[in-house]
Design a protein around this motif. Structure first.
Motif, short mmCIF file in Angstrom:
data_model
loop_
_atom_site.label_atom_id
_atom_site.label_comp_id
_atom_site.label_asym_id
_atom_site.label_seq_id
_atom_site.Cartn_x
_atom_site.Cartn_y
_atom_site.Cartn_z
N MET A 1 -25.60 8.77 -19.10
CA MET A 1 -26.51 7.84 -19.61
C MET A 1 -28.26 8.57 -19.86
O MET A 1 -29.14 8.22 -18.38
CB MET A 1 -26.86 6.43 -20.38
N ASN A 2 -28.90 9.12 -20.82
CA ASN A 2 -30.03 9.54 -20.57
C ASN A 2 -30.74 8.24 -20.29
O ASN A 2 -30.79 7.32 -20.82
CB ASN A 2 -30.74 10.58 -20.67
N GLU A 3 -32.59 8.83 -19.82
CA GLU A 3 -33.44 7.68 -19.91
C GLU A 3 -33.72 7.23 -21.84
O GLU A 3 -33.93 6.43 -21.60
CB GLU A 3 -34.47 8.63 -19.27
N PHE A 4 -34.15 8.36 -22.38
CA PHE A 4 -34.00 7.78 -23.65
C PHE A 4 -33.19 7.00 -24.07
O PHE A 4 -33.48 5.38 -25.32
CB PHE A 4 -34.51 8.66 -24.48
N SER A 5 -32.32 7.11 -23.88
CA SER A 5 -30.89 6.28 -24.78
C SER A 5 -31.32 5.14 -23.66
O SER A 5 -30.77 3.85 -25.04
CB SER A 5 -29.92 7.44 -24.51
N ARG A 6 -31.29 5.05 -22.40
CA ARG A 6 -31.64 3.29 -21.57
C ARG A 6 -32.63 2.92 -22.18
O ARG A 6 -31.84 1.81 -22.42
CB ARG A 6 -31.41 4.03 -20.44
N VAL A 7 -33.51 3.01 -21.97
CA VAL A 7 -34.69 2.59 -22.50
C VAL A 7 -34.51 1.90 -24.19
O VAL A 7 -34.94 1.18 -24.46
CB VAL A 7 -35.45 3.60 -22.66
N MET A 8 -33.67 2.94 -24.84
CA MET A 8 -33.41 2.81 -26.25
C MET A 8 -32.67 1.39 -26.63
O MET A 8 -32.65 0.06 -27.58
CB MET A 8 -33.17 3.47 -27.20
N ARG A 9 -31.68 1.73 -25.82
CA ARG A 9 -30.95 0.21 -25.84
C ARG A 9 -31.34 -1.00 -25.26
O ARG A 9 -30.81 -2.66 -25.73
CB ARG A 9 -29.66 0.70 -25.23
N ASP A 10 -31.69 -1.05 -24.49
CA ASP A 10 -32.64 -2.02 -23.53
C ASP A 10 -33.92 -2.31 -24.50
O ASP A 10 -33.81 -3.62 -24.54
CB ASP A 10 -33.46 -1.43 -22.19
N PHE A 11 -34.40 -1.95 -25.45
CA PHE A 11 -35.46 -2.18 -25.93
C PHE A 11 -34.62 -3.38 -27.37
O PHE A 11 -35.28 -3.79 -27.56
CB PHE A 11 -36.19 -1.13 -26.88
N VAL A 12 -33.94 -2.32 -27.74
CA VAL A 12 -33.05 -3.23 -28.37
C VAL A 12 -32.50 -4.60 -28.82
O VAL A 12 -31.97 -5.08 -29.44
CB VAL A 12 -32.10 -2.03 -29.12
N SER A 13 -32.04 -4.17 -27.69
CA SER A 13 -31.61 -6.02 -27.00
C SER A 13 -32.18 -6.85 -26.70
O SER A 13 -31.45 -8.14 -26.68
CB SER A 13 -30.67 -5.24 -25.27
N VAL A 14 -33.21 -6.57 -26.34
CA VAL A 14 -34.26 -7.79 -26.18
C VAL A 14 -35.35 -8.05 -27.62
O VAL A 14 -36.15 -8.45 -27.66
CB VAL A 14 -35.02 -7.47 -25.28
N LEU A 15 -35.39 -7.21 -28.63
CA LEU A 15 -35.94 -6.79 -29.50
C LEU A 15 -36.42 -8.34 -30.34
O LEU A 15 -37.01 -8.81 -30.68
CB LEU A 15 -36.03 -5.61 -30.41
N PRO A 16 -35.21 -9.28 -30.70
CA PRO A 16 -35.56 -10.48 -31.37
C PRO A 16 -36.17 -11.00 -30.45
O PRO A 16 -37.20 -12.10 -30.75
CB PRO A 16 -33.87 -10.87 -31.42
N ALA A 17 -36.03 -11.16 -28.83
CA ALA A 17 -36.74 -11.76 -28.51
C ALA A 17 -37.74 -11.85 -28.31
O ALA A 17 -38.80 -13.14 -28.22
CB ALA A 17 -36.16 -12.58 -26.72
N LEU A 18 -38.77 -10.20 -28.72
CA LEU A 18 -39.56 -10.28 -28.29
C LEU A 18 -40.41 -11.04 -29.31
O LEU A 18 -41.94 -10.62 -29.95
CB LEU A 18 -40.25 -8.48 -28.20
N THR A 19 -40.12 -10.69 -30.67
CA THR A 19 -40.54 -11.47 -32.08
C THR A 19 -40.72 -13.23 -31.74
O THR A 19 -40.90 -14.08 -32.50
CB THR A 19 -39.72 -11.51 -32.80
#
Length: 607
Positions: A1-19
């Protein structure tokens, strides 16, 4: 998994909590209620493991309720504060949560405190009672007559770890005549949930963290239920990404917010169990991680440095730890945990007991405290003048991108500042009119800088640089230079003590150093001074270096000048003053010679 894909996966996984929005002050939400709901949801699942004992969530809730009913029977009620002095153990957490269920605040006292500082911590929180563990009863015995408490106000809690057996019949210790043995009748107390727990509001007091401030004795940082809940969810969902099946290795002292927030808070929110340790042991860490299959780990940088210094252990290979959350991880030690210990996720964070916002490395980037959703400013600082820099109009000047600056956090409806029990101390941390009329900012007193971490979904990332002013970090404790100075000034030999922090190669934080001016006609007696320091100060606060000065350096306003002293540090090649050193594990000061000085510089010092 490249850096872009990894970061997007991590970001999407925590997006609900960021709000996430913190509860309103009048909401019927509290840490006691959160614990109660989690205990019901996972009643038969393991909750806590400690020194051979294991309790399920249901059993732990029963124990908490019995403590709560017992304390209620002793007169503790909603709105009170009760001091708590106890080692990390099941009963310590049970008392803390029991008080929360009653709507009473806990004054969480540093277990190393004695004498004047201990008296101050109990008094500053207006504690009506003091719960003390058997293991620390002597600390209270020495000061009890100086406290505004009667004998019935001291509540003694047996420590099974001090007894030859585990049953009451085997236990030889008894409560002193001036304290109440709460455990003597604990089994007779009801195990039912208390009705008042469901009515406690988010804006009520949950606890006080007794933290060393920049002036004088410790200050009581106020933690409302709102603040605790606001931290527990992001720590659990964003930093740890915890599940009920996880197990947290927790060895940090629970009177500090790092252990109490990320550690206990994550467990209360997710249902993850806790493997609790009385105190940290580098030699037993990896074997216990394997034995109890702990998947999450709460750290401070100093603890990690000790682990990095250990010889390779078979138990560190293929260890089960997936995520570690904490603060103060040095870049070189970070590499050890990534490459040698192969920890997949390191969520370094930044915050303070009294602060109004936190930073979290939510995207698992390298060597960063992460990002924050709070509005912040980084202000230029004149380190020699010891003040923030202003322009010709008197406005604070921001640093350029990538430069270090003093961190200010905006205070607003989402990121409220609850401050200390002392309103004057709280106001001293607030700056107003920084960018707009009547705006308010929390002055952290810390220096950070923005760094480039590559693709990060547009989220600015930062790196911790240093602490300012009169507080430094040593042995995972905040040390107040003024508090240390005041103690040293009470020594019969000392006229003026100027205290500051200095760096030791390869060691996290700063070691204490005191430049001392002796009273007229006095020759320094190192033996008497050593006895005084050891008897009057906890180990973490004792100056490692003592410089004997012929006269104190002051500014034109008679403020003790520290800039040159910090620069010269303990470099005996730069000045003629004699320097004494407290070598590792020693209790007596000795003259710092060139041989040991070079050993310190070469990293061969043992600190």
């Amino acid at each position: 998994m490249n850096e872009f894909s990894r970061v997007m996966r991590d970001f999407v996984s925590v997006l609900p909590a960021l709000t996430f929005r913190p509860p309103k002050d009048d909401d019927k939400k509290s840490l006691g209620r959160l614990f109660q709901e989690t205990a019901k949801r996972y009643e038969t699942k393991p909750a806590i493991i400690f020194e051979g004992r294991e309790l399920s969530w249901g059993e732990f809730n029963d124990l908490v309720n019995r403590f709560a009913h017992a304390l209620k029977g002793r007169g503790v009620k909603r709105g009170d504060c009760v001091g708590l002095l106890m080692d990390n153990r099941i009963e310590m957490l049970a008392c803390f949560i029991a008080l929360a269920k009653l709507g009473a605040a806990t004054g969480l006292i540093n277990t190393s405190l004695k004498g004047r500082a201990l008296i101050h911590c109990i008094n500053i929180t207006n504690s009506i009672k003091c719960i003390v563990g058997e293991e620390l009863i002597e600390s209270i015995a020495e000061v009890k007559d100086e406290l505004p408490l009667s004998d019935n106000d001291f509540i003694w809690v047996r420590d099974e770890g001090l007894s030859p057996g585990v049953g009451e019949a085997d236990h030889q210790s008894k409560a002193p005549v001036w304290a109440v043995d709460v455990m003597a009748t604990l089994d007779q107390m009801p195990a039912d949930n208390l009705p008042e727990t469901l009515d406690i509001r988010a804006g009520e007091k949950a606890c006080y963290i007794l933290t060393s401030g920049t002036t004088g004795l410790p200050k009581a940082a106020l933690i409302l239920h709102r603040r605790y809940l606001s931290a527990a969810e992001p720590y659990s969902r964003i930093a740890f990404r915890a599940k009920q099946t996880d197990r947290i290795y927790l060895c940090l002292p629970l009177y500090h917010f790092t252990g109490l927030g990320p550690g206990v808070g994550t467990s209360l929110y997710s249902g993850a169990s806790i493997f609790l340790r009385r105190r940290f042991s580098a030699s037993q860490f990896w074997s216990e991680v394997q034995e109890h299959q702990t998947t999450l780990f709460v750290y401070v940088g100093e603890l990690c440095r000790y682990l990095a210094m250990q010889k390779t252990s078979p138990d560190e290979l293929n260890n089960p730890i997936q995520t570690m959350v904490g603060n103060g991880l040095r870049p070189d030690v970070w590499d050890v945990f990534r490459k040698r210990f192969k920890i997949p996720r390191i969520s370094e964070m930044y915050g303070s007991s009294e602060g109004n916002a936190i930073f979290i490395n939510l995207l698992n980037k390298e060597k960063t405290i992460g990002t924050t959703s709070a509005d912040i400013l980084l202000i230029q600082y004149d380190f020699d003048a010891d003040e923030m820099i202003r322009d010709k109009k008197g406005k604070l000047v921001e640093v350029k991108k990538g430069e270090p600056g003093v961190l200010l956090m905006k205070i607003d409806n989402r990121f409220k500042f609850d401050g200390y029990n002392d309103k004057k101390a709280s106001n001293s941390k607030i700056l107003s009119g920084v960018r707009k009329e009547n705006d308010r900012w929390f002055n952290t007193g810390d220096v950070i800088k923005q760094i480039d971490v590559g693709f990060s979904v547009g989220l600015a990332h930062y790196e911790f640089v240093d602490r300012l002013g009169d507080t430094f970090r040593w042995r995972s404790e905040n040390v107040s230079t003024n508090e240390v100075g005041e103690t040293l000034n009470s020594n019969a030999q000392v006229d003026i003590a100027n205290v500051y922090g200095v760096q030791i190669p390869g060691v996290e934080g700063r070691a204490g150093m005191a430049a001392i001016t002796l009273k007229p006609g006095v020759e320094f007696d190192s033996e008497e001074f050593s006895r005084f320091v050891v008897s009057e100060m906890p180990a973490f606060a004792r100056p490692v270096f003592v410089r004997i000065q012929p006269a104190a350096e002051t500014t034109v306003t008679f403020k003790l000048f520290k800039a040159n002293l910090r620069k010269q540090s303990y470099n005996i090649n730069e000045f003629d003053d004699v320097v004494y050193v407290l070598t590792p594990r020693a209790n007596a000061y000795e003259i710092l010679d060139k041989t040991f000085y070079q050993a310190i510089i070469d990293g061969q010092h043992g600190y």
